[in-house]
Design a protein around this motif. Structure first.
Motif, mmCIF file in Angstrom:
data_model
loop_
_atom_site.group_PDB
_atom_site.id
_atom_site.type_symbol
_atom_site.label_atom_id
_atom_site.label_comp_id
_atom_site.label_asym_id
_atom_site.label_seq_id
_atom_site.Cartn_x
_atom_site.Cartn_y
_atom_site.Cartn_z
ATOM 1 N N SER A 25 75.530 34.789 33.257
ATOM 2 C CA SER A 25 76.375 35.612 32.385
ATOM 3 C C SER A 25 75.855 37.046 32.288
ATOM 4 O O SER A 25 76.615 37.949 31.950
ATOM 5 N N GLN A 26 74.578 37.275 32.580
ATOM 6 C CA GLN A 26 74.022 38.619 32.522
ATOM 7 C C GLN A 26 74.263 39.408 33.801
ATOM 8 O O GLN A 26 74.053 40.613 33.822
ATOM 9 N N GLN A 27 74.712 38.762 34.865
ATOM 10 C CA GLN A 27 74.985 39.452 36.119
ATOM 11 C C GLN A 27 76.345 40.139 36.043
ATOM 12 O O GLN A 27 77.310 39.561 35.560
ATOM 13 N N GLU A 95 82.948 30.067 36.401
ATOM 14 C CA GLU A 95 81.598 29.750 36.892
ATOM 15 C C GLU A 95 80.510 30.400 36.044
ATOM 16 O O GLU A 95 79.333 30.214 36.303
ATOM 17 N N GLY A 96 80.907 31.204 35.043
ATOM 18 C CA GLY A 96 79.945 31.776 34.109
ATOM 19 C C GLY A 96 79.522 33.202 34.398
ATOM 20 O O GLY A 96 78.552 33.687 33.807
ATOM 21 N N PHE A 97 80.225 33.925 35.279
ATOM 22 C CA PHE A 97 79.858 35.290 35.616
ATOM 23 C C PHE A 97 80.685 36.288 34.806
ATOM 24 O O PHE A 97 81.824 36.024 34.439
ATOM 25 N N ASP A 98 80.094 37.460 34.554
ATOM 26 C CA ASP A 98 80.780 38.562 33.909
ATOM 27 C C ASP A 98 81.327 39.457 35.007
ATOM 28 O O ASP A 98 80.573 39.966 35.836
ATOM 29 N N VAL A 99 82.637 39.655 35.052
ATOM 30 C CA VAL A 99 83.284 40.352 36.158
ATOM 31 C C VAL A 99 83.694 41.754 35.730
ATOM 32 O O VAL A 99 84.331 41.935 34.708
ATOM 33 N N GLU A 100 83.308 42.767 36.550
ATOM 34 C CA GLU A 100 83.754 44.136 36.335
ATOM 35 C C GLU A 100 85.145 44.295 36.921
ATOM 36 O O GLU A 100 85.412 43.807 38.006
ATOM 37 N N THR A 101 86.011 44.970 36.210
ATOM 38 C CA THR A 101 87.344 45.205 36.742
ATOM 39 C C THR A 101 87.567 46.670 37.030
ATOM 40 O O THR A 101 86.828 47.516 36.684
#
Length: 101
Positions: A25-27, A95-101
């Motif tokens: 989640s921090q990525q 999947e638990g990732f933080d996504v930049e848009t």
């Protein structure tokens, strides 16, 4: 009796697996679309800091979820055939990732 090891990230026992979820989640993952041969779109997922086996596993999961072909690269990116903006973003968040848009 074996002593439980503690996670350096959370301070909780490694057996719980919370450190892996927190690390994901921090990525900050970014998605971009490139144009390849003959103008075909290729979606690239960058910013993943995962070991090779986890990167391959994530790529397999994404390919199966989106029903597309793809590969991993030496620099730690995942390339997926086609353009998959919102569906890929949702799959990465699942999947638990933080996504930049």
């Amino acid at each position: 009796m074996a002593k439980d090891t503690l996670s350096e990230i959370t301070g909780l026992p490694d057996d719980l697996g919370i450190g892996d979820d927190l690390a994901r989640s921090q990525q900050r993952v970014s998605i971009r679309v490139d144009s390849r041969r003959y103008g075909k779109p290729m979606t690239v997922v960058e910013g993943l800091d995962l070991p090779d086996d986890e990167l391959s596993s994530l790529a397999s999961t994404l390919k199966r979820t989106l029903a597309v072909g793809g590969t991993t690269t030496a620099d730690g990116s995942i390339e997926l055939q086609g353009e998959h903006g919102t569906r890929l973003e949702a799959a990465l968040r699942d999947e638990g990732f933080d996504v930049e848009t």
